[in-house]
Write a protein that holds these residues in place. Structure first.
Motif, mmCIF file in Angstrom:
data_model
loop_
_atom_site.group_PDB
_atom_site.id
_atom_site.type_symbol
_atom_site.label_atom_id
_atom_site.label_comp_id
_atom_site.label_asym_id
_atom_site.label_seq_id
_atom_site.Cartn_x
_atom_site.Cartn_y
_atom_site.Cartn_z
ATOM 1 N N GLN A 45 156.045 98.023 39.517
ATOM 2 C CA GLN A 45 156.147 97.664 38.107
ATOM 3 C C GLN A 45 154.786 97.240 37.575
ATOM 4 N N ASP A 46 154.299 97.950 36.564
ATOM 5 C CA ASP A 46 153.090 97.574 35.846
ATOM 6 C C ASP A 46 153.491 97.158 34.434
ATOM 7 N N VAL A 47 152.767 96.199 33.865
ATOM 8 C CA VAL A 47 153.084 95.702 32.529
ATOM 9 C C VAL A 47 151.813 95.616 31.707
ATOM 10 N N LEU A 48 151.837 96.201 30.509
ATOM 11 C CA LEU A 48 150.710 96.058 29.592
ATOM 12 C C LEU A 48 150.862 94.769 28.811
ATOM 13 N N PHE A 49 149.746 94.082 28.571
ATOM 14 C CA PHE A 49 149.836 92.823 27.846
ATOM 15 C C PHE A 49 148.585 92.589 27.005
ATOM 16 N N HIS A 50 148.772 91.803 25.942
ATOM 17 C CA HIS A 50 147.651 91.328 25.141
ATOM 18 C C HIS A 50 147.272 89.940 25.664
ATOM 19 N N GLY A 57 154.659 90.407 42.498
ATOM 20 C CA GLY A 57 153.927 91.648 42.747
ATOM 21 C C GLY A 57 153.774 92.569 41.564
ATOM 22 N N VAL A 58 154.284 92.174 40.396
ATOM 23 C CA VAL A 58 154.079 92.974 39.182
ATOM 24 C C VAL A 58 152.579 93.018 38.884
ATOM 25 N N HIS A 59 152.103 94.173 38.480
ATOM 26 C CA HIS A 59 150.685 94.339 38.152
ATOM 27 C C HIS A 59 150.530 94.342 36.639
ATOM 28 N N VAL A 60 149.639 93.499 36.123
ATOM 29 C CA VAL A 60 149.442 93.430 34.674
ATOM 30 C C VAL A 60 148.150 94.133 34.279
ATOM 31 N N ILE A 61 148.199 94.825 33.140
ATOM 32 C CA ILE A 61 147.070 95.617 32.654
ATOM 33 C C ILE A 61 146.741 95.185 31.223
ATOM 34 N N PRO A 62 145.537 94.718 30.963
ATOM 35 C CA PRO A 62 145.157 94.368 29.583
ATOM 36 C C PRO A 62 145.258 95.601 28.686
ATOM 37 N N MET A 63 145.785 95.408 27.497
ATOM 38 C CA MET A 63 146.004 96.528 26.583
ATOM 39 C C MET A 63 144.724 97.300 26.284
ATOM 40 N N ASN A 64 143.589 96.585 26.180
ATOM 41 C CA ASN A 64 142.346 97.257 25.799
ATOM 42 C C ASN A 64 141.759 98.128 26.908
ATOM 43 N N SER A 65 142.331 98.067 28.115
ATOM 44 C CA SER A 65 141.847 98.940 29.188
ATOM 45 C C SER A 65 142.991 99.739 29.803
ATOM 46 N N SER A 66 144.059 99.942 29.015
ATOM 47 C CA SER A 66 145.288 100.539 29.539
ATOM 48 C C SER A 66 145.095 101.952 30.088
ATOM 49 N N ILE A 67 144.520 102.838 29.295
ATOM 50 C CA ILE A 67 144.355 104.236 29.727
ATOM 51 C C ILE A 67 143.482 104.320 30.975
#
Length: 290
Positions: free
Chosen positions: A138-143, A162-172
């Motif tokens: 599970q990955d989650v995009l966040f601001h 273990g969820v992986h979070v990804i900042p919205m500004n570096s999502s792609i």
């Protein structure tokens, strides 16, 4: 040194999250009374949003939804803090799904996909629960939050299992780097767009609304299937998750099809259970320019 103080400041939150659920919800009720009747947190925004969304409802109905929303909002925030210490067993008990066939079929095909949902139900618990099913990473995009402490605290909560979070500004960029993994990346698609230059305008809850198109763009770029998620409240502290495949061939869909579909699905969820959507959110602060 900063993290040391963050841990010190976090102690009361950890202690609160350790309370047994009956005691925990007693405090939720207390905070509801303070928030609604004494502080009146964002009451003007909540009532304005509800009246605009449901022009045909009587004021007594609007008030009932508003009170239900404030009860839920407090529960949601404090349940999120409960994520600091809640056990895997307890989380799996409190969130269930009657049908996991959609993600299981995508796993069988070896396809990563996008999960799209709104601020509806307990999306924080939902992400952690789905990761615990061991079907996908599970990955989650966040601001990132403006408060350094709360940004750190919510990161701790979201990544605990273990969820992986990804900042919205570096999502792609980050999603491309993780393309070899089998992932389910969650998008909260009812965020208010930071600007209205690159959005899809549609009617949503009786109002002209700009919709974030990032989900559709990323789906097309990475050729990821898109699955809409509903997290319904069954009873206090218990939720049920439903999955609906929007498309498994995003590159073959008409422009704005994916965006329109997940917007309509969310709208129907809100019409069914309006009290569990985020009405204090400034969703309609942008107006369309001709």
């Amino acid at each position: 040194m900063k993290k040391f103080w963050y841990y010190i400041f976090a102690v009361p939150f950890y202690l609160f999250s350790l309370l047994p659920f009956p005691v925990f919800y007693f405090f939720c009720d207390l905070f509801y009374f303070i928030t609604y009747y004494i502080v009146g947190y964002r009451k003007e925004i909540v009532y304005k949003n509800l009246r605009n969304a449901f022009p045909g409802k009587k004021e007594t109905e609007i008030k009932k939804i508003a009170k239900g929303y404030y009860h839920f909002m407090i529960d949601l925030f404090l349940e999120t803090l409960k994520g600091l210490t809640v056990s895997k067993k307890q989380l799996n008990k409190r969130i269930t799904s009657p049908d996991l066939s959609v993600p299981l079929e995508l796993k069988k095909k070896g396809k990563s996909f996008l999960l799209v949902l709104g601020h509806y139900g307990n999306w924080e618990w939902g992400g952690q629960w789905f990761h615990l099913q061991h079907i996908f990473q599970q990955d989650v995009l966040f601001h990132p939050l403006s408060s350094g402490f709360f940004n750190w605290l919510f990161y701790k909560i979201r990544t605990r299992f273990g969820v992986h979070v990804i900042p919205m500004n570096s999502s792609i960029k980050e999603m491309m780097q993780r393309k070899e993994l089998l992932t389910a990346t969650a998008f909260l698609a009812d965020q208010t767009p930071s600007n209205t230059r690159d959005v899809y305008w549609t009617t949503f809850l009786n109002q002209e609304t700009p919709v974030f198109v990032g989900t559709e763009k990323i789906a097309r770029k990475l050729d990821y299937p898109v699955v809409y998620v509903t997290i319904n409240k069954v009873k206090r502290g218990f939720y049920e998750v439903h999955f609906k495949l929007i498309t498994d061939e995003p590159k073959n869909t008409p422009e704005n099809f994916i965006t329109e579909m997940h917007t309509r699905l969310l709208e129907q969820d809100i019409l069914n259970h309006p009290e569990i959507w985020l009405w204090s959110h400034r969703r309609w602060k942008h107006k369309r320019t001709v």
